[in-house]
Motif scaffolding. Structure first.
Motif, PDB file in Angstrom:
ATOM      1  N   ALA A   1       0.820  -1.217   0.000  1.00  0.00           N
ATOM      2  CA  ALA A   1       0.000   0.000   0.000  1.00  0.00           C
ATOM      3  C   ALA A   1       0.851   1.264   0.000  1.00  0.00           C
ATOM      4  CB  ALA A   1      -0.934  -0.014   1.212  1.00  0.00           C
ATOM      5  N   GLU A   2       1.907   1.281   0.818  1.00  0.00           N
ATOM      6  CA  GLU A   2       2.740   2.481   0.923  1.00  0.00           C
ATOM      7  C   GLU A   2       3.435   2.787  -0.400  1.00  0.00           C
ATOM      8  OE1 GLU A   2       2.561   0.097   3.106  1.00  0.00           O
ATOM      9  OE2 GLU A   2       2.043   1.043   5.031  1.00  0.00           O
ATOM     10  N   ALA A   3       3.765   1.753  -1.162  1.00  0.00           N
ATOM     11  CA  ALA A   3       4.398   1.982  -2.469  1.00  0.00           C
ATOM     12  C   ALA A   3       3.403   2.615  -3.434  1.00  0.00           C
ATOM     13  CB  ALA A   3       4.948   0.676  -3.025  1.00  0.00           C
ATOM     14  N   HIS A   4       2.153   2.197  -3.368  1.00  0.00           N
ATOM     15  CA  HIS A   4       1.118   2.855  -4.185  1.00  0.00           C
ATOM     16  C   HIS A   4       0.982   4.326  -3.781  1.00  0.00           C
ATOM     17  CE1 HIS A   4      -0.616  -0.230  -6.739  1.00  0.00           C
ATOM     18  NE2 HIS A   4      -0.600  -1.095  -5.732  1.00  0.00           N
ATOM     19  N   LEU A   5       1.023   4.570  -2.492  1.00  0.00           N
ATOM     20  CA  LEU A   5       0.888   5.947  -2.015  1.00  0.00           C
ATOM     21  C   LEU A   5       2.031   6.819  -2.544  1.00  0.00           C
ATOM     22  CD1 LEU A   5      -1.007   7.555  -0.015  1.00  0.00           C
ATOM     23  CD2 LEU A   5       0.829   7.263   1.653  1.00  0.00           C
ATOM     24  N   ASN A   6       3.270   6.311  -2.416  1.00  0.00           N
ATOM     25  CA  ASN A   6       4.421   7.087  -2.878  1.00  0.00           C
ATOM     26  C   ASN A   6       4.422   7.264  -4.392  1.00  0.00           C
ATOM     27  OD1 ASN A   6       5.627   7.708  -0.407  1.00  0.00           O
ATOM     28  ND2 ASN A   6       6.700   5.751  -0.314  1.00  0.00           N
TER      29      ASN A   6
ATOM     30  N   CYS B   1      -4.277   9.230  -9.107  1.00  0.00           N
ATOM     31  CA  CYS B   1      -5.563   8.874  -8.499  1.00  0.00           C
ATOM     32  C   CYS B   1      -5.717   7.366  -8.365  1.00  0.00           C
ATOM     33  CB  CYS B   1      -6.705   9.450  -9.343  1.00  0.00           C
ATOM     34  SG  CYS B   1      -6.869  11.250  -9.209  1.00  0.00           S
ATOM     35  N   GLN B   2      -5.318   6.638  -9.400  1.00  0.00           N
ATOM     36  CA  GLN B   2      -5.408   5.175  -9.349  1.00  0.00           C
ATOM     37  C   GLN B   2      -4.584   4.618  -8.185  1.00  0.00           C
ATOM     38  OE1 GLN B   2      -4.244   3.699 -13.192  1.00  0.00           O
ATOM     39  NE2 GLN B   2      -5.953   4.702 -14.260  1.00  0.00           N
ATOM     40  N   ASP B   3      -3.373   5.154  -8.013  1.00  0.00           N
ATOM     41  CA  ASP B   3      -2.514   4.665  -6.935  1.00  0.00           C
ATOM     42  C   ASP B   3      -3.080   5.000  -5.563  1.00  0.00           C
ATOM     43  OD1 ASP B   3      -0.409   3.180  -7.996  1.00  0.00           O
ATOM     44  OD2 ASP B   3       0.678   4.966  -8.619  1.00  0.00           O
ATOM     45  N   TRP B   4      -3.595   6.198  -5.400  1.00  0.00           N
ATOM     46  CA  TRP B   4      -4.145   6.563  -4.093  1.00  0.00           C
ATOM     47  C   TRP B   4      -5.376   5.735  -3.745  1.00  0.00           C
ATOM     48  CZ3 TRP B   4      -3.479  12.308  -5.742  1.00  0.00           C
ATOM     49  CH2 TRP B   4      -2.170  12.723  -5.449  1.00  0.00           C
ATOM     50  N   HIS B   5      -6.232   5.504  -4.751  1.00  0.00           N
ATOM     51  CA  HIS B   5      -7.404   4.651  -4.510  1.00  0.00           C
ATOM     52  C   HIS B   5      -6.971   3.225  -4.152  1.00  0.00           C
ATOM     53  CE1 HIS B   5     -10.613   7.417  -5.321  1.00  0.00           C
ATOM     54  NE2 HIS B   5     -10.200   7.680  -6.563  1.00  0.00           N
ATOM     55  N   LYS B   6      -5.932   2.747  -4.836  1.00  0.00           N
ATOM     56  CA  LYS B   6      -5.447   1.392  -4.557  1.00  0.00           C
ATOM     57  C   LYS B   6      -4.859   1.317  -3.139  1.00  0.00           C
ATOM     58  CE  LYS B   6      -4.518  -2.883  -5.613  1.00  0.00           C
ATOM     59  NZ  LYS B   6      -5.620  -3.877  -5.788  1.00  0.00           N
ATOM     60  N   ALA B   7      -4.131   2.339  -2.741  1.00  0.00           N
ATOM     61  CA  ALA B   7      -3.583   2.374  -1.381  1.00  0.00           C
ATOM     62  C   ALA B   7      -4.702   2.305  -0.351  1.00  0.00           C
ATOM     63  CB  ALA B   7      -2.747   3.639  -1.188  1.00  0.00           C
ATOM     64  N   ALA B   8      -5.776   3.037  -0.613  1.00  0.00           N
ATOM     65  CA  ALA B   8      -6.925   3.020   0.294  1.00  0.00           C
ATOM     66  C   ALA B   8      -7.576   1.644   0.320  1.00  0.00           C
ATOM     67  CB  ALA B   8      -7.936   4.080  -0.123  1.00  0.00           C
ATOM     68  N   ASP B   9      -7.691   1.017  -0.848  1.00  0.00           N
ATOM     69  CA  ASP B   9      -8.280  -0.334  -0.920  1.00  0.00           C
ATOM     70  C   ASP B   9      -7.460  -1.338  -0.114  1.00  0.00           C
ATOM     71  OD1 ASP B   9     -10.283   0.613  -2.553  1.00  0.00           O
ATOM     72  OD2 ASP B   9      -9.346  -0.076  -4.420  1.00  0.00           O
ATOM     73  N   LEU B  10      -6.155  -1.090  -0.053  1.00  0.00           N
ATOM     74  CA  LEU B  10      -5.264  -2.005   0.669  1.00  0.00           C
ATOM     75  C   LEU B  10      -5.159  -1.665   2.154  1.00  0.00           C
ATOM     76  CD1 LEU B  10      -2.428  -2.309  -2.009  1.00  0.00           C
ATOM     77  CD2 LEU B  10      -4.018  -4.107  -1.296  1.00  0.00           C
TER      78      LEU B  10
ATOM     79  N   LEU C   1      -4.772   1.601   3.554  1.00  0.00           N
ATOM     80  CA  LEU C   1      -4.103   2.840   3.908  1.00  0.00           C
ATOM     81  C   LEU C   1      -5.082   3.993   3.671  1.00  0.00           C
ATOM     82  CD1 LEU C   1      -1.230   3.293   4.988  1.00  0.00           C
ATOM     83  CD2 LEU C   1      -0.534   3.890   2.670  1.00  0.00           C
ATOM     84  N   GLU C   2      -5.821   4.336   4.713  1.00  0.00           N
ATOM     85  CA  GLU C   2      -6.946   5.257   4.579  1.00  0.00           C
ATOM     86  C   GLU C   2      -6.525   6.638   4.083  1.00  0.00           C
ATOM     87  OE1 GLU C   2     -10.670   6.342   4.156  1.00  0.00           O
ATOM     88  OE2 GLU C   2     -10.040   4.318   4.741  1.00  0.00           O
ATOM     89  N   VAL C   3      -5.267   7.018   4.346  1.00  0.00           N
ATOM     90  CA  VAL C   3      -4.808   8.330   3.909  1.00  0.00           C
ATOM     91  C   VAL C   3      -4.849   8.457   2.386  1.00  0.00           C
ATOM     92  CG1 VAL C   3      -2.346   7.727   3.761  1.00  0.00           C
ATOM     93  CG2 VAL C   3      -3.029  10.081   4.295  1.00  0.00           C
ATOM     94  N   GLY C   4      -4.847   7.323   1.694  1.00  0.00           N
ATOM     95  CA  GLY C   4      -4.977   7.359   0.236  1.00  0.00           C
ATOM     96  C   GLY C   4      -6.271   8.010  -0.194  1.00  0.00           C
ATOM     97  N   THR C   5      -7.335   7.750   0.540  1.00  0.00           N
ATOM     98  CA  THR C   5      -8.626   8.374   0.252  1.00  0.00           C
ATOM     99  C   THR C   5      -8.548   9.886   0.426  1.00  0.00           C
ATOM    100  OG1 THR C   5      -9.803   6.394   0.986  1.00  0.00           O
ATOM    101  CG2 THR C   5     -11.059   8.436   0.887  1.00  0.00           C
ATOM    102  N   THR C   6      -7.825  10.333   1.446  1.00  0.00           N
ATOM    103  CA  THR C   6      -7.674  11.762   1.708  1.00  0.00           C
ATOM    104  C   THR C   6      -6.932  12.450   0.567  1.00  0.00           C
ATOM    105  OG1 THR C   6      -7.598  11.319   4.082  1.00  0.00           O
ATOM    106  CG2 THR C   6      -6.764  13.448   3.338  1.00  0.00           C
TER     107      THR C   6
END
Length: 337
Positions: A291-296, A311-320, A322-327
C-alpha cells in the motif's frame, strides 16, 4: 639349544574399570569433536556398566551434537532416572526437546533445572527465551533477571532482558542493558543494532545514527542495517544520505521491496520524481499489495503531471487499508476508481 616359548598374556579389566576406560576415551573424543567415535565408546561403557549415569549423560550430549535429538532425550531420561537431582540432565533434555520443537516440554525441563539448582544461569536464560518467543515479555524479563543474578557477566541475558524491556516500552532500561551487554562482550553486534533501534524509538536519532555507523563499520553486508540507518537519516532530514543507504541495501538485496519504497520516499523529498516513481513501481513488482508503495507512486505521478495515474494509486492504497490514500485522492479532486 633352548627352545623359544611364545606366551600370550591375557589382561581382563573388571566391568566397572572397563566402563571407566571407555567413558574417559569417549570424553576425549567428544572434546576433539569426534562425535561418532565418542558415541561408540559411550556405547561400550554402558554395555559394561548399564547404570553408568555419566555415560548416559555424555552419550546424550554427543547425540545432541549429532542432531539425534530423540535418542538424546531417551538418554537424558535414563540419566534423570538414575540421578533425579541432576540439573544438567534436565537442562540438556530441555535443549533436545526445544530442538524437536517441543517448547512446552522444554520449558518444563528448564524450570526443573532451575528448581534443582537456582544459581544455574542457563536454565533461567533459556526459559526466558522461550517465554519471550511466546510474547510473555514480563515473565521473560523476570527470568533474565534471575539469570543475571546467578551470573552477573552473562552478556546474552543482559541483551535479551533489554529486548524484553523494549517490547514493554521501557526504552531507557533497554538501552542501559544493551550497553551492559556490549561492555561485557564488545563483539555482540546484535546488541549494537538493537540499541540503535531502541534509541530511534526513544527519539534519540543522533544516538541511533552513531550506533548504526558503528555496526556498519564492523559488518558492512547487512541490508537491514543500511535500511534502518537510512530511515534514521530520513528522519533527520538527511534525504541524500538516506537515499545512499537505501541504495546500498538494494545492492545487497535486489528484491528488498521495503528499501525500494523507502528510497522512493527519499527521492520524493529530493524532488527526483521520476526516480521515485520508478522505485515505487519496482517495489510493487515485488509486492503488488504494498500500500505504501502505491501511495508514494501516487505522489510521484502527481508531480509528474500524471493525474489519472496518481488517483489510481491513491485509490489502490486506500483499498489495501491505507486510509490516507482516500484523503489524498479527495484533496486532489480524484473521482471514483
Amino acid at each position: 639349544m633352548q627352545a623359544q616359548v611364545d606366551t600370550v598374556r591375557a589382561s581382563t579389566l573388571p566391568p566397572a574399570q572397563l566402563a571407566e576406560k571407555y567413558y574417559n576415551s569417549g570424553v576425549a573424543k567428544y572434546n576433539s569433536k569426534s562425535y561418532q567415535a565418542a558415541l561408540q565408546d559411550f556405547d561400550k561403557a554402558l554395555a559394561a556398566k548399564p547404570d553408568f549415569v555419566k555415560a548416559y549423560y555424555n552419550r546424550a550430549t554427543t547425540r545432541y551434537e549429532l542432531k539425534s535429538y530423540v535418542p538424546a532425550v531417551q538418554d537424558y531420561d535414563q540419566a534423570i532416572r538414575l540421578e533425579p537431582a541432576s540439573h544438567t540432565a534436565y537442562f540438556g533434555r530441555g535443549q533436545a526437546r526445544e530442538a524437536l520443537g517441543q517448547r512446552d516440554e522444554a520449558e518444563q525441563d528448564y524450570t526443573k533445572a532451575a528448581e534443582v539448582r537456582a544459581d544455574y544461569a542457563p536454565a533461567w536464560y533459556y526459559r526466558g527465551a522461550l517465554r519471550f518467543e511466546k510474547a510473555d515479555y514480563k515473565a521473560a524479563q523476570a527470568d533474565f533477571d534471575q539469570a543475571i543474578k546467578a551470573d552477573a557477566n552473562y552478556a546474552y541475558a543482559y541483551h535479551d532482558r533489554a529486548s524484553a524491556e523494549r517490547q514493554q516500552g521501557n526504552f531507557q532500561a533497554a538501552i542501559q542493558d544493551y550497553t551492559k551487554a556490549l561492555n561485557l562482550q564488545p563483539e555482540l553486534l546484535p546488541a549494537l543494532l538493537n540499541r540503535a533501534a531502541t534509541r530511534r524509538r526513544a527519539g534519540d536519532l543522533k544516538g541511533a545514527l552513531g550506533d548504526y555507523n558503528s555496526y556498519i563499520s564492523k559488518k558492512s553486508d547487512n541490508a537491514t542495517a543500511y535500511t534502518n540507518r537510512g530511515g534514521t537519516r530520513y528522519e533527520l532530514a538527511d534525504y541524500q544520505g538516506a537515499a545512499a543507504d537505501f541504495t546500498k541495501a538494494i545492492e545487497l538485496n535486489a528484491s528488498y521491496a521495503f528499501a525500494l519504497n523507502n528510497r522512493a520516499a527519499a527521492y520524493l523529498k529530493l524532488k527526483e520524481y521520476q526516480k521515485a516513481a520508478d522505485d515505487a513501481t519496482k517495489a510493487l513488482t515485488l509486492n503488488p499489495q504494498y500500500a505504501e508503495a502505491h501511495l508514494n507512486r501516487g505522489h510521484a505521478r502527481e508531480m509528474l503531471r500524471d493525474a489519472d495515474g496518481a488517483c489510481q494509486d491513491w485509490h489502490k492504497a486506500a483499498d489495501l487499508g491505507l486510509e490516507v490514500g482516500t484523503t489524498y485522492a479527495a484533496n486532489s479532486g480524484c473521482g471514483g476508481e
